[in-house]
Each structure stands twice: as C-alpha cells, then as structure tokens.
Design a protein around this motif. Structure first.
Motif, PDB file in Angstrom:
ATOM      1  N   GLY A 192     112.693  76.789  91.249  1.00  0.00           N
ATOM      2  CA  GLY A 192     111.807  77.616  90.435  1.00  0.00           C
ATOM      3  C   GLY A 192     111.301  78.833  91.190  1.00  0.00           C
ATOM      4  N   ILE A 193     110.929  78.655  92.463  1.00  0.00           N
ATOM      5  CA  ILE A 193     110.439  79.780  93.263  1.00  0.00           C
ATOM      6  C   ILE A 193     111.529  80.825  93.449  1.00  0.00           C
ATOM      7  CG2 ILE A 193     109.652  80.425  95.572  1.00  0.00           C
ATOM      8  CD1 ILE A 193     108.126  77.794  95.668  1.00  0.00           C
ATOM      9  N   ARG A 194     112.790  80.373  93.618  1.00  0.00           N
ATOM     10  CA  ARG A 194     113.898  81.316  93.770  1.00  0.00           C
ATOM     11  C   ARG A 194     113.982  82.255  92.572  1.00  0.00           C
ATOM     12  NH1 ARG A 194     118.642  79.522  93.244  1.00  0.00           N
ATOM     13  NH2 ARG A 194     119.769  80.975  94.604  1.00  0.00           N
ATOM     14  N   TYR A 195     113.919  81.681  91.375  1.00  0.00           N
ATOM     15  CA  TYR A 195     114.066  82.504  90.178  1.00  0.00           C
ATOM     16  C   TYR A 195     112.824  83.346  89.910  1.00  0.00           C
ATOM     17  CZ  TYR A 195     118.419  80.153  89.013  1.00  0.00           C
ATOM     18  OH  TYR A 195     119.704  79.693  89.041  1.00  0.00           O
ATOM     19  N   VAL A 196     111.661  82.848  90.266  1.00  0.00           N
ATOM     20  CA  VAL A 196     110.445  83.650  90.080  1.00  0.00           C
ATOM     21  C   VAL A 196     110.477  84.875  90.988  1.00  0.00           C
ATOM     22  CG1 VAL A 196     107.951  83.663  90.436  1.00  0.00           C
ATOM     23  CG2 VAL A 196     109.016  81.748  89.254  1.00  0.00           C
ATOM     24  N   ILE A 197     110.841  84.662  92.262  1.00  0.00           N
ATOM     25  CA  ILE A 197     110.912  85.788  93.195  1.00  0.00           C
ATOM     26  C   ILE A 197     111.966  86.802  92.741  1.00  0.00           C
ATOM     27  CG2 ILE A 197     111.506  86.435  95.564  1.00  0.00           C
ATOM     28  CD1 ILE A 197     110.270  83.840  96.510  1.00  0.00           C
ATOM     29  N   TRP A 198     113.135  86.295  92.331  1.00  0.00           N
ATOM     30  CA  TRP A 198     114.191  87.218  91.884  1.00  0.00           C
ATOM     31  C   TRP A 198     113.730  88.025  90.681  1.00  0.00           C
ATOM     32  CZ3 TRP A 198     116.732  87.973  87.315  1.00  0.00           C
ATOM     33  CH2 TRP A 198     117.845  88.816  87.347  1.00  0.00           C
ATOM     34  N   THR A 199     113.061  87.367  89.723  1.00  0.00           N
ATOM     35  CA  THR A 199     112.615  88.060  88.514  1.00  0.00           C
ATOM     36  C   THR A 199     111.595  89.136  88.837  1.00  0.00           C
ATOM     37  OG1 THR A 199     113.001  86.037  87.217  1.00  0.00           O
ATOM     38  CG2 THR A 199     111.599  87.732  86.239  1.00  0.00           C
ATOM     39  N   THR A 204     110.508  94.928  89.205  1.00  0.00           N
ATOM     40  CA  THR A 204     109.778  96.006  89.869  1.00  0.00           C
ATOM     41  C   THR A 204     110.695  97.033  90.538  1.00  0.00           C
ATOM     42  OG1 THR A 204     109.563  94.590  91.819  1.00  0.00           O
ATOM     43  CG2 THR A 204     107.719  94.622  90.250  1.00  0.00           C
ATOM     44  N   THR A 205     111.827  96.582  91.086  1.00  0.00           N
ATOM     45  CA  THR A 205     112.690  97.499  91.840  1.00  0.00           C
ATOM     46  C   THR A 205     114.090  97.651  91.258  1.00  0.00           C
ATOM     47  OG1 THR A 205     113.539  95.781  93.331  1.00  0.00           O
ATOM     48  CG2 THR A 205     111.451  96.830  93.928  1.00  0.00           C
ATOM     49  N   GLY A 206     114.552  96.711  90.458  1.00  0.00           N
ATOM     50  CA  GLY A 206     115.913  96.743  89.972  1.00  0.00           C
ATOM     51  C   GLY A 206     116.916  96.136  90.926  1.00  0.00           C
ATOM     52  N   GLY A 207     116.459  95.779  92.144  1.00  0.00           N
ATOM     53  CA  GLY A 207     117.343  95.155  93.127  1.00  0.00           C
ATOM     54  C   GLY A 207     117.401  93.650  92.943  1.00  0.00           C
ATOM     55  N   HIS A 208     118.260  93.035  93.736  1.00  0.00           N
ATOM     56  CA  HIS A 208     118.457  91.589  93.648  1.00  0.00           C
ATOM     57  C   HIS A 208     118.090  90.955  94.987  1.00  0.00           C
ATOM     58  CE1 HIS A 208     120.656  91.903  89.801  1.00  0.00           C
ATOM     59  NE2 HIS A 208     121.097  93.047  90.315  1.00  0.00           N
ATOM     60  N   PHE A 209     117.026  90.178  94.982  1.00  0.00           N
ATOM     61  CA  PHE A 209     116.586  89.472  96.187  1.00  0.00           C
ATOM     62  C   PHE A 209     116.639  87.975  95.909  1.00  0.00           C
ATOM     63  CE2 PHE A 209     113.366  87.360  98.759  1.00  0.00           C
ATOM     64  CZ  PHE A 209     113.701  87.797 100.025  1.00  0.00           C
ATOM     65  N   TRP A 210     117.444  87.273  96.708  1.00  0.00           N
ATOM     66  CA  TRP A 210     117.604  85.834  96.517  1.00  0.00           C
ATOM     67  C   TRP A 210     117.101  85.076  97.739  1.00  0.00           C
ATOM     68  CZ3 TRP A 210     118.292  83.497  92.140  1.00  0.00           C
ATOM     69  CH2 TRP A 210     118.973  84.140  91.103  1.00  0.00           C
ATOM     70  N   LEU A 211     116.341  84.050  97.484  1.00  0.00           N
ATOM     71  CA  LEU A 211     115.978  83.088  98.516  1.00  0.00           C
ATOM     72  C   LEU A 211     117.005  81.959  98.498  1.00  0.00           C
ATOM     73  CD1 LEU A 211     113.814  82.080 100.581  1.00  0.00           C
ATOM     74  CD2 LEU A 211     112.751  80.860  98.664  1.00  0.00           C
ATOM     75  N   LEU A 212     117.631  81.690  99.650  1.00  0.00           N
ATOM     76  CA  LEU A 212     118.725  80.713  99.751  1.00  0.00           C
ATOM     77  C   LEU A 212     119.804  81.030  98.713  1.00  0.00           C
ATOM     78  CD1 LEU A 212     116.639  77.428 100.182  1.00  0.00           C
ATOM     79  CD2 LEU A 212     117.711  78.800 101.974  1.00  0.00           C
ATOM     80  N   LEU A 247     115.976  98.194  79.990  1.00  0.00           N
ATOM     81  CA  LEU A 247     116.250  96.767  79.892  1.00  0.00           C
ATOM     82  C   LEU A 247     115.201  95.957  80.635  1.00  0.00           C
ATOM     83  CD1 LEU A 247     118.069  94.393  79.089  1.00  0.00           C
ATOM     84  CD2 LEU A 247     119.440  94.840  81.133  1.00  0.00           C
ATOM     85  N   ARG A 248     114.822  96.437  81.816  1.00  0.00           N
ATOM     86  CA  ARG A 248     113.781  95.718  82.570  1.00  0.00           C
ATOM     87  C   ARG A 248     112.444  95.749  81.844  1.00  0.00           C
ATOM     88  NH1 ARG A 248     112.965  98.242  87.739  1.00  0.00           N
ATOM     89  NH2 ARG A 248     114.423  99.924  87.314  1.00  0.00           N
ATOM     90  N   GLY A 249     112.159  96.882  81.169  1.00  0.00           N
ATOM     91  CA  GLY A 249     110.919  96.945  80.405  1.00  0.00           C
ATOM     92  C   GLY A 249     110.911  95.971  79.241  1.00  0.00           C
ATOM     93  N   ILE A 250     112.046  95.842  78.541  1.00  0.00           N
ATOM     94  CA  ILE A 250     112.134  94.899  77.424  1.00  0.00           C
ATOM     95  C   ILE A 250     111.967  93.467  77.907  1.00  0.00           C
ATOM     96  CG2 ILE A 250     113.690  93.972  75.663  1.00  0.00           C
ATOM     97  CD1 ILE A 250     114.875  96.764  75.395  1.00  0.00           C
ATOM     98  N   VAL A 251     112.631  93.145  79.022  1.00  0.00           N
ATOM     99  CA  VAL A 251     112.509  91.786  79.574  1.00  0.00           C
ATOM    100  C   VAL A 251     111.069  91.510  79.986  1.00  0.00           C
ATOM    101  CG1 VAL A 251     113.228  90.274  81.442  1.00  0.00           C
ATOM    102  CG2 VAL A 251     114.920  91.698  80.288  1.00  0.00           C
ATOM    103  N   ALA A 252     110.388  92.496  80.565  1.00  0.00           N
ATOM    104  CA  ALA A 252     108.989  92.309  80.973  1.00  0.00           C
ATOM    105  C   ALA A 252     108.105  92.041  79.759  1.00  0.00           C
ATOM    106  CB  ALA A 252     108.503  93.530  81.742  1.00  0.00           C
ATOM    107  N   LEU A 253     108.334  92.779  78.663  1.00  0.00           N
ATOM    108  CA  LEU A 253     107.548  92.568  77.444  1.00  0.00           C
ATOM    109  C   LEU A 253     107.807  91.179  76.862  1.00  0.00           C
ATOM    110  CD1 LEU A 253     107.866  96.053  75.686  1.00  0.00           C
ATOM    111  CD2 LEU A 253     105.872  95.096  76.868  1.00  0.00           C
ATOM    112  N   LEU A 254     109.067  90.746  76.865  1.00  0.00           N
ATOM    113  CA  LEU A 254     109.389  89.423  76.339  1.00  0.00           C
ATOM    114  C   LEU A 254     108.738  88.328  77.177  1.00  0.00           C
ATOM    115  CD1 LEU A 254     113.168  89.864  75.426  1.00  0.00           C
ATOM    116  CD2 LEU A 254     111.217  89.764  73.859  1.00  0.00           C
TER     117      LEU A 254
END
Length: 347
Positions: A192-199, A204-212, A247-254
C-alpha cells in the motif's frame, strides 16, 4: 593411468568445480526455467533447468582472469580477453556442463514493450556456440549443500508444528497468531505504501518513483525482489501519456471525490474501534484462543467473588448454629416450667 590421463581428469574436475561455483554465493545471477528439448521422434520434452544469461556470464568471467589463463591460451598480440572467454565457454559446452539455449518466444507479451529479462521457457540450441545474446543452462542439478539438509529438517519441523498447533500451550498459539498477523500486515502495508508514494509523486511531478520496484516481479528470482530499494524515472523519459497535466488533474479530482465520499458515508471512530474489536474477538474465537484471554482477565474478580461467597457461607453457618442454640435454650425453659406446674398440681 599415465600422467597425461591424470592431468586430463584434473582439468575436467576443475571445470566441474568452476561450473558449481557459478551457482554459489558471489556468482552471476541465474534463474530457473523450462528448457524445451526436441527428441529425434519429433516430440518436445520440457525440463526445468537453472540458466544464466550470456551477458552475465561474460561479465563474471572478465573478473576471473586467473581462471581464463589456467584453461585457455593467455592474452598475446592479436588475442584479447573476449577470445579467452570464447574458448573457455566452448570448453564448458564441449564437456556438456552447460547447454546453449535461446528464447522460445521472440516477441514481448501482449501489453509489454520489452522482452523479459529472464524468460520462463527456452529452446535448446545444440548447434549454437558462445554468444552473449544466448542463455546457458546447467546440465545437472545443483549439488546439495549443508543448508539444503537444514532446510529439509526445518520443513519437517514446520509440518509437525502445524499439525500439533492445536495442542500447543495457549501463549505459544497466541504468539504465533500475532506474529503471522503482523507479517501479513507488514506485507500488505508495504504494498500500500508503494502505491501511495507513487501516486503522490506522479500527481505532483509526473515522474515515476517506486519503492522496491522489483517486489511484484514474476520473472526475477527471489534474491532480486528487494533490490534496488528505489527507482526514479523523471517525467519525459518513457513517453507515457500519464505525464499529461490534464490527466493528472482529472485523476486528482477523482481521488479527492472518492476520499470525500468514503469520509461522508464511513463510520465514526468509535464504530470503527468496536468493529476492529469484534473482528479480533472473532479471530481469537475461531482459533479457540478467546477462552484463555477471558480467564486471564476475570481471574482476579473470580478470586474475590469466591472469597466473598466463602465469607457469606461462613456467616450463614454461624447464624444457623446460634439460632439452633438459642432455640434449644427456650425449649429447655418451657420444659422446666411444665414440670414445675405438674409438681404443684400433685401437691
């Protein structure tokens, strides 16, 4: 046996020992997959084999110059280390210690852009030689070490422990339940933390940051699932449309609307606490552990109640004895008075 025959056996054993070291700690990365071997009859048989990529094997051999010098001609004018690697791997192939193979499926899976690093199925290529683009399967199973037998004993003990678990002491059963529950929560929490951090980073940046980043991989061996720890791809590197600001704005609103909806219809804190407590009691009851907890909680009050009951019983007995003695005295006085009246009438 002549000295030449003994020297040949020693070299063959040295090649075997080196091949064994490829699957030991410090060796190149290897995986396990199915090797398709076509029989003379045309039938294809599948055998599970450990294999190493040609690129990883070449990288490992470049750090083993002493081994290359011992089994091949040394480097000289017009001869490089790559030539030594070619000759050395050719000897391993001729000794049938390694089997050359290639990918069975040459195209990526549907929905994937690249071929997997470690394919699950390989085709045996008996006429192939040395190439960094091929795969090389070990022709024999890995020799069993001391840890293999330790693992076998541990499996037997684990089976016996699981079988005798209902007969274990209460504290042992409760500790095992809490440990496994904590382990499950740790795994689910990490995912869960992995997906929360990625989201959050993606919004905020449009980049992809993955934990493990390799934690959920199905191709990598288990030794590589937890490395590297993090992976970062800035926006604009992978050509993915998810970088689009709209797209990121729409996802944030949803996500905001979904969060508000859950908050609006969700139970209050006291209800959540009560539901968690009920769920805990249900689990403990299922594993027959609730009785031990209740007996531990109520042991003090039960002792007090027993003492009070004993005191009440003693008081009741004392009152009964006193009443009996008092009743006996009154009856005796009446008998004496009756006897005195009889004597007076006789006179």
């Amino acid at each position: 046996m002549g000295s030449r025959g003994k020297q040949y056996i020693d070299k063959a054993q040295a090649l075997k020992d080196f091949t064994d070291s490829l699957r030991s700690r410090g060796g190149p990365d290897y995986a396990n997959g199915k090797l398709a071997i076509r029989q003379p009859s045309g039938h294809e048989e599948m055998e599970w084999k450990d294999y190493v990529r040609g690129k990883d094997l070449a990288r490992f051999l470049k750090g083993k110059q002493e081994v290359l010098d011992a089994h091949t001609r040394p480097i000289e004018a017009g001869r490089t280390q790559d030539d030594q690697i070619h000759d050395f791997v050719t000897k391993l192939l001729e000794a049938k210690l390694l089997l050359p193979a290639e990918r069975k499926f040459k195209k990526p899976k549907p929905g994937k852009k690249k071929l997997v690093k470690y394919p699950r199925t390989l085709d045996y290529a008996p006429n192939a030689g040395w190439s960094e683009d091929l795969f090389y399967c070990f022709s024999y199973d890995q020799p069993y070490g001391a840890w293999f037998y330790v693992g076998c004993v541990a499996v037997v003990l684990a089976v016996l422990g699981a079988t005798l678990f209902p007969l274990a002491p209460y504290i042992v059963r409760l500790s095992v339940l809490y440990f496994l529950t904590g382990l499950l929560c740790l795994m689910l929490g990490t995912i869960g933390i992995r997906y929360v951090i990625w989201t959050v980073v993606w919004l905020t940046t449009g980049g992809h940051f993955w934990l493990l980043p390799n934690m959920m991989s199905e191709e990598l061996p288990i030794t590589q699932l937890f490395s590297p720890v993090t992976d970062w791809k800035p926006a604009g590197q992978d050509g993915n449309s998810s970088r689009n600001l709209a797209l990121r704005g729409i996802v944030a609103l949803l996500l905001a609307a979904a969060g508000y909806g859950l908050y609006a219809v969700g139970p209050d804190a006291s209800t959540v606490k009560e539901n968690i407590s009920d769920a805990r009691d249900s689990v403990l009851t299922y594993f027959d552990l609730m009785g031990g907890i209740k007996s531990g909680i109520t042991s003090g009050s039960n002792t007090t109640d027993t003492d009070l009951n004993s005191t009440a019983a003693s008081s009741s007995s004392s009152s009964s004895s006193t009443g009996q003695r008092s009743g006996g005295g009154v009856n005796g006085d009446k008998q004496q008075q009756q006897q005195q009246n009889n004597e007076d009438q006789g006179k």
